[in-house]
Each structure stands twice: as structure tokens, then as C-alpha cells.
Design a protein around this motif. Structure first.
Motif, PDB file in Angstrom:
ATOM      1  N   VAL A  85      15.099 -12.450  -6.294  1.00 54.62           N
ATOM      2  CA  VAL A  85      13.855 -13.192  -6.508  1.00 54.62           C
ATOM      3  C   VAL A  85      12.675 -12.231  -6.627  1.00 54.62           C
ATOM      4  CG1 VAL A  85      12.325 -14.970  -5.568  1.00 54.62           C
ATOM      5  CG2 VAL A  85      14.801 -15.142  -5.232  1.00 54.62           C
ATOM      6  N   GLY A  86      12.770 -11.088  -5.965  1.00 54.47           N
ATOM      7  CA  GLY A  86      11.723 -10.087  -6.029  1.00 54.47           C
ATOM      8  C   GLY A  86      11.288  -9.610  -4.663  1.00 54.47           C
ATOM      9  N   LEU A  87      10.470  -8.557  -4.643  1.00 52.15           N
ATOM     10  CA  LEU A  87       9.970  -7.959  -3.419  1.00 52.15           C
ATOM     11  C   LEU A  87       8.456  -8.084  -3.372  1.00 52.15           C
ATOM     12  CD1 LEU A  87      11.936  -4.563  -3.571  1.00 52.15           C
ATOM     13  CD2 LEU A  87      12.731  -6.741  -2.634  1.00 52.15           C
ATOM     14  N   CYS A  88       7.905  -8.280  -2.171  1.00 48.20           N
ATOM     15  CA  CYS A  88       6.452  -8.248  -2.028  1.00 48.20           C
ATOM     16  C   CYS A  88       6.091  -7.604  -0.703  1.00 48.20           C
ATOM     17  CB  CYS A  88       5.837  -9.634  -2.159  1.00 48.20           C
ATOM     18  SG  CYS A  88       5.939 -10.668  -0.696  1.00 48.20           S
ATOM     19  N   THR A  89       4.860  -7.109  -0.634  1.00 46.15           N
ATOM     20  CA  THR A  89       4.398  -6.468   0.586  1.00 46.15           C
ATOM     21  C   THR A  89       2.892  -6.369   0.576  1.00 46.15           C
ATOM     22  OG1 THR A  89       4.832  -4.624   2.093  1.00 46.15           O
ATOM     23  CG2 THR A  89       4.380  -4.055  -0.207  1.00 46.15           C
ATOM     24  N   ALA A  90       2.341  -5.976   1.721  1.00 44.04           N
ATOM     25  CA  ALA A  90       0.930  -5.590   1.828  1.00 44.04           C
ATOM     26  C   ALA A  90       0.892  -4.113   2.157  1.00 44.04           C
ATOM     27  CB  ALA A  90       0.233  -6.390   2.920  1.00 44.04           C
ATOM     28  N   SER A  91      -0.079  -3.414   1.585  1.00 46.46           N
ATOM     29  CA  SER A  91      -0.056  -1.965   1.690  1.00 46.46           C
ATOM     30  C   SER A  91      -1.451  -1.390   1.623  1.00 46.46           C
ATOM     31  CB  SER A  91       0.787  -1.395   0.534  1.00 46.46           C
ATOM     32  OG  SER A  91       0.677   0.008   0.456  1.00 46.46           O
ATOM     33  N   GLY A  92      -1.599  -0.190   2.204  1.00 40.13           N
ATOM     34  CA  GLY A  92      -2.800   0.588   1.988  1.00 40.13           C
ATOM     35  C   GLY A  92      -2.688   1.431   0.742  1.00 40.13           C
ATOM     36  N   GLY A  93      -1.546   1.312   0.054  1.00 40.17           N
ATOM     37  CA  GLY A  93      -1.322   2.042  -1.191  1.00 40.17           C
ATOM     38  C   GLY A  93       0.048   2.677  -1.269  1.00 40.17           C
ATOM     39  N   PRO A 105      -5.722  -4.426   0.604  1.00 40.56           N
ATOM     40  CA  PRO A 105      -7.049  -4.792   1.105  1.00 40.56           C
ATOM     41  C   PRO A 105      -8.124  -4.179   0.215  1.00 40.56           C
ATOM     42  CG  PRO A 105      -6.139  -3.014   2.420  1.00 40.56           C
ATOM     43  CD  PRO A 105      -5.045  -3.438   1.467  1.00 40.56           C
ATOM     44  N   THR A 106      -9.316  -4.723   0.281  1.00 38.06           N
ATOM     45  CA  THR A 106     -10.394  -4.233  -0.577  1.00 38.06           C
ATOM     46  C   THR A 106     -10.900  -2.856  -0.165  1.00 38.06           C
ATOM     47  OG1 THR A 106     -12.020  -5.424   0.783  1.00 38.06           O
ATOM     48  CG2 THR A 106     -11.168  -6.555  -1.176  1.00 38.06           C
ATOM     49  N   ASN A 107     -10.518  -2.356   1.024  1.00 34.98           N
ATOM     50  CA  ASN A 107     -10.935  -1.011   1.420  1.00 34.98           C
ATOM     51  C   ASN A 107      -9.978   0.063   0.920  1.00 34.98           C
ATOM     52  OD1 ASN A 107      -8.723  -1.255   3.139  1.00 34.98           O
ATOM     53  ND2 ASN A 107      -9.845  -0.752   5.007  1.00 34.98           N
ATOM     54  N   THR A 108      -8.976  -0.304   0.125  1.00 31.11           N
ATOM     55  CA  THR A 108      -8.060   0.676  -0.458  1.00 31.11           C
ATOM     56  C   THR A 108      -8.836   1.598  -1.394  1.00 31.11           C
ATOM     57  OG1 THR A 108      -6.290  -0.970  -0.403  1.00 31.11           O
ATOM     58  CG2 THR A 108      -5.924   0.978  -1.756  1.00 31.11           C
ATOM     59  N   ARG A 158       6.644 -16.621   1.664  1.00 37.26           N
ATOM     60  CA  ARG A 158       7.164 -17.938   2.043  1.00 37.26           C
ATOM     61  C   ARG A 158       7.111 -18.923   0.872  1.00 37.26           C
ATOM     62  NH1 ARG A 158       4.627 -16.639   7.054  1.00 37.26           N
ATOM     63  NH2 ARG A 158       2.641 -17.506   6.309  1.00 37.26           N
ATOM     64  N   GLU A 159       6.038 -18.875   0.114  1.00 36.14           N
ATOM     65  CA  GLU A 159       5.856 -19.824  -0.980  1.00 36.14           C
ATOM     66  C   GLU A 159       6.733 -19.505  -2.200  1.00 36.14           C
ATOM     67  OE1 GLU A 159       1.710 -19.483  -1.668  1.00 36.14           O
ATOM     68  OE2 GLU A 159       1.149 -20.419   0.257  1.00 36.14           O
ATOM     69  N   SER A 160       6.934 -18.229  -2.464  1.00 38.08           N
ATOM     70  CA  SER A 160       7.624 -17.814  -3.691  1.00 38.08           C
ATOM     71  C   SER A 160       9.115 -17.554  -3.509  1.00 38.08           C
ATOM     72  CB  SER A 160       6.974 -16.538  -4.236  1.00 38.08           C
ATOM     73  OG  SER A 160       7.212 -15.445  -3.351  1.00 38.08           O
ATOM     74  N   GLY A 161       9.524 -17.303  -2.258  1.00 38.66           N
ATOM     75  CA  GLY A 161      10.911 -16.918  -2.014  1.00 38.66           C
ATOM     76  C   GLY A 161      11.159 -15.430  -2.149  1.00 38.66           C
ATOM     77  N   MET A 162      10.106 -14.665  -2.481  1.00 43.92           N
ATOM     78  CA  MET A 162      10.254 -13.211  -2.558  1.00 43.92           C
ATOM     79  C   MET A 162      10.586 -12.633  -1.179  1.00 43.92           C
ATOM     80  SD  MET A 162       7.285 -11.672  -5.067  1.00 43.92           S
ATOM     81  CE  MET A 162       7.724 -11.230  -6.751  1.00 43.92           C
ATOM     82  N   ALA A 163      11.268 -11.516  -1.175  1.00 42.76           N
ATOM     83  CA  ALA A 163      11.587 -10.826   0.075  1.00 42.76           C
ATOM     84  C   ALA A 163      10.396  -9.968   0.487  1.00 42.76           C
ATOM     85  CB  ALA A 163      12.824  -9.955  -0.109  1.00 42.76           C
ATOM     86  N   TYR A 164       9.906 -10.212   1.687  1.00 44.89           N
ATOM     87  CA  TYR A 164       8.768  -9.463   2.199  1.00 44.89           C
ATOM     88  C   TYR A 164       9.277  -8.216   2.930  1.00 44.89           C
ATOM     89  CZ  TYR A 164       5.096  -8.205   5.505  1.00 44.89           C
ATOM     90  OH  TYR A 164       4.181  -7.519   6.251  1.00 44.89           O
ATOM     91  N   ILE A 165       8.735  -7.056   2.581  1.00 42.63           N
ATOM     92  CA  ILE A 165       9.129  -5.800   3.231  1.00 42.63           C
ATOM     93  C   ILE A 165       7.934  -5.266   4.008  1.00 42.63           C
ATOM     94  CG2 ILE A 165       9.921  -3.426   2.914  1.00 42.63           C
ATOM     95  CD1 ILE A 165      11.494  -4.332   0.517  1.00 42.63           C
ATOM     96  N   HIS A 166       8.026  -5.341   5.322  1.00 45.96           N
ATOM     97  CA  HIS A 166       6.931  -4.910   6.188  1.00 45.96           C
ATOM     98  C   HIS A 166       6.818  -3.385   6.151  1.00 45.96           C
ATOM     99  CE1 HIS A 166       4.296  -4.591   9.645  1.00 45.96           C
ATOM    100  NE2 HIS A 166       4.200  -5.913   9.690  1.00 45.96           N
TER     101      HIS A 166
END
Length: 318
Positions: A76-84, A106-109, A143-151
Motif C-alpha cells: 500500500v505504501g510507506l509514510c512517516t514524519a521526518s526532520g528530513g 514540520p515547517t521548521n525543516t 490510519r486513513e490510507s492504510g499506508m505503513a507508518y515507519i517511526h
């Protein structure tokens, strides 16, 4: 709890997809004027993860976590949050696996990192003032898309991947006495410290955080997951307001000391790396060098010092 077999399994899993980065003996090239009050120049050995696939150590943990996913889940795909950097690592993993990817920043990236990710031609969303805000958005999207979240740090598979650095360092330079590792969310030092202590319980591990984002310093001090009211550092990849119980536990067990350095000290260290060795790094990657240059380790005889140079970039010299 992570065992040595977990780190060795991670190394086998990711070996075809990441680089065995060199360890460089740096102390012998140093200008003695940088250490005017020292009897001898520190004996430094740099693990050059700035030469890693995607530009930082983050490729290791992201790849290990992605490979461990069920095939249907990761399709389904991968998603994450990152500083870059973690974003680049997840993009690299997605490309190896041939799956979609979405990155929340984040906008401070720093703008160069945002541009670097967008040039990859993937879905990049700027959301929230700091990483913690972007992370909530990424988890909601998963959660909404079914993508796998990688912390980026609170995942045993990610931590095991980052810990492969310690396996390599202690093969490449077997007589290291002290390891110095930058701390953001804590995934890198959790992995490196745990693997290193499993291999050699007597080795010393020192973590380095910015004075403007002492997330793990405060967490270890109070023996709980601390939430900073705000962060104030240009080293944005070292600046989550909160870590996790997993990382606090591993760091509490395996890290001997956490020290703090200022942005100016990291900037001076980044310039030293460029001037002395021709190594260009992001501000965060100079944290370990800053701790050595300012004699901040708090150890009378650190012996042979291994430092993880965790990511490439140019903002360290801005």
C-alpha cells in the motif's frame, strides 16, 4: 528487549541495500591550536555515515523496518514524519521495494532539506511547527490510507537497523574506548549504545543533544518521558519535543552520560570538519565533534573516541 541477534539479523537484512561506511582516523590531522589546553590531541575515529545511502544513517533503520513489514501491508505504501533525513531513508526503502511513499515535514525543516525531498518526486507535506506536529499528521494519514507508518526512532526494527553502525565500528576499529553519538529522538543512540554494550559491556557511550532541545537529557534526569514546552535550535533533526518510553529505557540502560552543546558550538565543529578534513555535514552531524572540541565529554581519559558523523549537508556552515 533487543538482543545481539536482533542487530546481526538487521545487518544481514539490509546489507544489500546500504553502504559499509568507512571509519576515518581524524585526530592525527588536527591543528593543535584547536586544543590549546590539552596535553595531547584527542584520538578521534569518525564513522562517516554522511556517505551513507540517502545521505545519513537513517537509511539503515528505515530499510530494516520496511523489509520486516508484511508484503501486503507495505504494498500500500510507506509514510512517516521526518526532520528530513528519515524521510530520505524511507524514500530509499520505498524505491527499493517499488511502493508509494508520503513524507510529512514540520515547517521548521531547513529549506535545502525540503527541496531535496521534493526533488525526489514523491508526496511531501509541510505540516505543523515542529516534528511532533508532523508526526501526528503522518500517523493520522497512515490510519486513513492504510499506508505503513515507519517511526523514526520508537520502533525496535528501526533501532536494530541503526545499531548495525556499532557492529561495523567495533570491527573496523576494535579498540575504541568511547562512543559519542548525537541524539534527536533517540533511535540512533538507542541502537548504537545497546549493540555496543552487548558486544563490549565496558565501552563508554556518551550522547550529545542541543542546549535548545534537551529532550533525552531531561527524560533521563527525571526517569520518565519528558515533553519540552518548546525547542530552540537550528539543528532541527535533533529537536523533537518528546521521545518515547522505549528509547528512554534503552538509553537509561546503556548510555553513560548525556551532554549538551550549543548551536554555535555545533556550527564551529561543522566548520572544523570542513576546514580540517573536507567533510561537509549538517549542523546536527557536528554535535559529537562539538562535544570533543569543547571538552564537554566529562571524562578524564576517554581513550580512543569513536564519533558517528550522522548526516551530510551544508547548513552546518551557514
Amino acid at each position: 528487549m533487543l538482543e545481539l541477534q536482533d542487530f546481526r539479523a538487521a545487518r544481514r537484512a539490509i546489507s544489500e541495500h546500504v553502504r559499509l561506511t568507512p571509519v576515518f582516523a581524524a585526530g592525527i590531522y588536527s591543528d593543535r591550536s584547536v586544543f590549546p589546553d590539552r596535553d595531547r590531541i584527542p584520538d578521534l575515529y569518525l564513522k562517516l555515515e554522511n556517505m551513507q545511502v540517502s545521505g545519513s544513517f537513517k537509511a539503515r533503520g528505515a530499510m530494516n523496518a520496511a523489509l520486516a513489514l508484511d508484503e501486503d501491508k507495505r504494498a500500500v505504501g510507506l509514510c512517516t514524519a521526518s526532520g528530513g533525513n528519515h524521510g530520505m531513508g524511507v524514500i530509499n526503502a520505498a524505491r527499493v521495494l517499488g511502493v508509494p511513499v508520503k513524507i510529512f515535514l514540520p515547517t521548521n525543516t531547513p529549506k535545502p532539506k525540503v527541496e531535496k525531498l521534493r526533488k525526489q518526486g514523491v508526496d511531501v507535506a509541510l505540516t505543523g511547527a515542529v516534528w511532533d506536529d508532523a508526526n501526528r499528521a503522518a500517523m493520522d494519514h497512515a490510519r486513513e490510507s492504510g499506508m505503513a507508518y515507519i517511526h523514526p526512532f520508537a520502533d525496535p526494527k528501526v533501532i536494530a537497523g541503526q545499531g548495525t553502525i556499532a557492529l561495523e565500528m567495533l570491527e573496523q576499529q576494535a579498540d575504541l574506548d568511547t562512543l559519542v553519538v548525537a541524539i534527536g529522538g533517540g533511535g540512533l543512540i538507542s541502537g548504537v549504545a545497546t549493540a555496543a554494550k552487548l558486544l563490549r559491556p565496558s565501552i563508554r557511550v556518551i550522547g550529545v543533544e542541543p542546549t535548545g532541545a534537551p529532550t533525552l537529557f531531561e527524560s533521563i534526569k527525571h526517569n520518565e518521558v519528558a515533553t519540552l514546552p518548546s525547542v530552540n535550535t537550528a539543528a532541527t533533526s535533533l529537536a523533537p519535543r518528546q521521545s518515547s518510553a522505549l528509547n528512554v529505557d534503552l538509553i537509561g540502560r546503556n548510555v553513560d552520560r548525556i551532554v549538551l552543546v550549543s548551536d554555535d558550538e555545533m556550527r564551529d565543529a561543522a566548520r572544523w570538519l570542513w576546514r580540517e578534513l573536507g567533510i561537509a555535514v549538517e549542523l546536527s552531524a557536528a554535535a559529537g565533534i562539538a562535544a570533543v572540541l569543547t571538552d564537554r565529554l566529562g571524562v578524564d581519559n576517554p581513550g580512543k573516541i569513536g564519533i558517528v558523523i550522522c548526516g551530510t549537508g551544508s547548513d552546518g556552515m551557514a
